[in-house]
Design a protein around this motif. Structure first.
Motif, mmCIF file in Angstrom:
data_model
loop_
_atom_site.group_PDB
_atom_site.id
_atom_site.type_symbol
_atom_site.label_atom_id
_atom_site.label_comp_id
_atom_site.label_asym_id
_atom_site.label_seq_id
_atom_site.Cartn_x
_atom_site.Cartn_y
_atom_site.Cartn_z
ATOM 1 N N VAL A 240 1.067 -1.257 -0.076
ATOM 2 C CA VAL A 240 -0.018 -0.133 0.011
ATOM 3 C C VAL A 240 0.731 1.333 -0.060
ATOM 4 O O VAL A 240 1.816 1.422 0.859
ATOM 5 N N GLU A 241 0.553 2.104 -0.976
ATOM 6 C CA GLU A 241 1.521 3.493 -1.045
ATOM 7 C C GLU A 241 0.501 4.661 -0.475
ATOM 8 O O GLU A 241 -0.309 4.979 -1.405
ATOM 9 N N LEU A 242 0.900 5.184 0.647
ATOM 10 C CA LEU A 242 -0.021 6.352 1.048
ATOM 11 C C LEU A 242 0.136 7.433 0.175
ATOM 12 O O LEU A 242 -0.902 8.314 0.003
ATOM 13 N N ASP B 260 -0.454 7.289 -2.934
ATOM 14 C CA ASP B 260 -1.523 7.177 -3.839
ATOM 15 C C ASP B 260 -2.773 7.216 -3.253
ATOM 16 O O ASP B 260 -3.843 6.759 -4.035
ATOM 17 N N ALA B 261 -3.088 7.915 -2.086
ATOM 18 C CA ALA B 261 -4.410 7.891 -1.766
ATOM 19 C C ALA B 261 -5.156 8.957 -2.414
ATOM 20 O O ALA B 261 -4.942 9.934 -2.837
ATOM 21 N N TYR C 186 -4.630 1.964 -11.175
ATOM 22 C CA TYR C 186 -5.766 1.970 -10.092
ATOM 23 C C TYR C 186 -6.880 2.305 -10.948
ATOM 24 O O TYR C 186 -7.383 3.371 -11.082
ATOM 25 N N THR D 36 -8.343 5.100 -5.751
ATOM 26 C CA THR D 36 -7.760 4.531 -4.602
ATOM 27 C C THR D 36 -8.627 5.069 -3.431
ATOM 28 O O THR D 36 -9.280 6.187 -3.417
ATOM 29 N N GLN E 170 -6.321 5.566 2.112
ATOM 30 C CA GLN E 170 -5.395 4.771 2.419
ATOM 31 C C GLN E 170 -4.552 4.173 1.432
ATOM 32 O O GLN E 170 -3.430 3.715 1.610
ATOM 33 N N GLY E 171 -4.893 4.628 0.276
ATOM 34 C CA GLY E 171 -4.048 4.260 -0.889
ATOM 35 C C GLY E 171 -4.188 2.946 -1.476
ATOM 36 O O GLY E 171 -3.506 2.405 -2.368
ATOM 37 N N ARG E 172 -5.286 2.186 -0.959
ATOM 38 C CA ARG E 172 -5.742 0.735 -1.429
ATOM 39 C C ARG E 172 -6.361 0.784 -2.806
ATOM 40 O O ARG E 172 -7.356 1.904 -3.059
ATOM 41 N N ASP E 173 -6.264 -0.017 -3.739
ATOM 42 C CA ASP E 173 -6.737 -0.063 -4.866
ATOM 43 C C ASP E 173 -8.191 -0.625 -4.807
ATOM 44 O O ASP E 173 -8.505 -1.712 -4.180
#
Length: 304
Positions: A54-56, A58-59, A73, A77, A80-83
Motif C-alpha cells: 500500500v502506497e500512502l 497514492d491515496a 488503479y 484508491t 489509505q492508498g488501497r486499490d
C-alpha cells in the motif's frame, strides 16, 4: 458425468433457462462475480490488505479515466492508498461467503423444524409456528441486530474480531429460518397424506426415515427457490450490519464496510470510494434476484 450433463441439458429446466434471456444473462453476470470474488488473489491487480504494497502517496486517486487518475488503479484508491477495484473483489468474496453460509444454516434449521412441525402436527406444530409468527412480525435486520448485539455483549472484548464471522452468520441465519420452516411445513402437511407415505407407515418404516428419505426430497423445490431469493436478502442484511459498524471487522471488509468507509468522503468529492462498492452490491443482488425469479417461474407447474 458427461451423461449426467447431457441429461440435464435436455431437461425442462435447462430448456427454460436457454429460452429465457434474463436467466442466462443473470447467470453470466453472477458467474463473473463469483470468478472475480473467489479468484481475487489471481484476478485483482493488487492485494489491498497487504500493508507492504500500500502506497500512502497514492491515496484518494480518482478512477483511471479521470484527470490525475492512474490506470494502475482503474477505479481509483481510497484514503489509505488501497486499490478500490481489488478491494471490491475481496469484499465481494466476504459478502458472498457470509451470505451463502447464513443461507445454508437457515435452510438447515428451517427444514428440520418445518419437517417436524408439518409431519408431527398437534401442539408441537402450534408452538413452533407461533414462535415463527412472532419472529416474522419483526424485520429481519432488527432480529439480526439483536442477536449480534447480545452475542457481542456476552463475548470478551478481545474476541469480537475473531468471532465476528460466526456471530454474523448465526445472526442472519436465525433471522431467516422461519420462512423455510413455514414453507416446508406446508408442503410436508400435504405430502404426509400421500399414498407413498401411508404405504411406508404400513410396512413399519420409522417416522424419521419417512420424513427425511421420502417427504424431504418432495418439498425441496420451493425451498431451493426460497434459498436463492434469501441469498440476496442475506447479502443485503450483512451489508446493512457492516454499514452500521456491527458487521465484519475492518481488517476483512465486505461491500457494506467499503460503502461505510466511502460514505465519509462522498460529499468531499471522492465519490468513487462509495459509488463503486454500492454499484457492485447492486449488481450482485440483482443477479441473484433475477436467477431466483426465473427459478421460481421454471419450477412452478402452473406456468409450464
Amino acid at each position: 458425468m458427461k451423461a449426467l450433463i447431457l441429461r440435464w441439458w435436455d431437461s425442462d429446466l435447462a430448456w427454460s433457462w436457454r429460452n429465457t434471456p434474463v436467466a442466462y444473462l443473470s447467470t453470466i453476470l453472477f458467474a463473473l462475480l463469483l470468478v472475480g470474488a473467489f479468484g481475487a488473489q489471481w484476478v485483482a491487480p493488487h492485494n489491498p490488505f497487504d500493508l507492504t504494497t500500500v502506497e500512502l502517496l497514492d491515496a484518494l486517486l480518482p478512477p483511471g479515466w479521470m484527470q490525475d487518475g492512474q490506470w494502475n488503479y482503474p477505479l481509483g484508491t481510497d484514503s489509505q492508498g488501497r486499490d478500490l477495484f481489488s478491494a471490491l473483489l475481496y469484499g465481494t468474496r466476504v459478502s458472498l461467503l457470509i451470505g451463502l453460509a447464513s443461507v445454508v444454516l437457515a435452510m438447515t434449521v428451517g427444514i428440520f423444524v418445518g419437517l417436524i412441525a408439518g409431519y408431527v402436527g398437534g401442539r408441537l406444530d402450534a408452538f413452533i409456528m407461533r414462535v415463527a409468527d412472532v419472529q416474522l412480525s419483526f424485520p429481519a435486520i432488527l432480529i439480526a441486530l439483536l442477536i449480534d448485539g447480545v452475542a457481542r455483549a456476552a463475548m470478551p472484548q478481545g474476541m469480537h474480531d475473531i468471532l465476528a464471522f460466526p456471530v454474523l452468520i448465526g445472526a442472519i441465519a436465525l433471522a431467516g429460518w422461519p420462512q423455510y420452516a413455514r414453507t416446508v411445513r406446508g408442503s410436508a402437511m400435504v405430502e404426509k397424506n400421500r399414498e407413498y407415505v401411508q404405504a411406508a407407515r404400513v410396512i413399519g418404516v420409522a417416522p424419521p426415515v419417512i420424513m427425511f428419505r421420502h417427504v424431504l426430497p418432495n418439498v425441496m423445490g420451493p425451498v431451493l427457490v426460497l434459498g436463492t431469493v434469501h441469498l440476496a436478502t442475506a447479502i443485503i442484511t450483512e451489508a446493512t450490519l457492516s454499514f452500521l459498524g456491527v458487521g465484519v471487522p475492518p481488517t476483512s471488509p465486505s461491500l457494506g464496510t467499503l460503502i461505510r468507509i466511502g460514505n465519509d468522503f462522498l460529499f468531499s468529492g471522492e465519490w468513487w470510494i462509495t459509488i463503486f462498492p454500492g454499484a457492485m452490491l447492486v449488481l450482485l443482488v440483482l443477479s441473484v434476484n433475477l436467477l431466483g425469479d426465473w427459478l421460481r417461474d421454471a419450477l412452478n407447474p402452473r406456468l409450464n
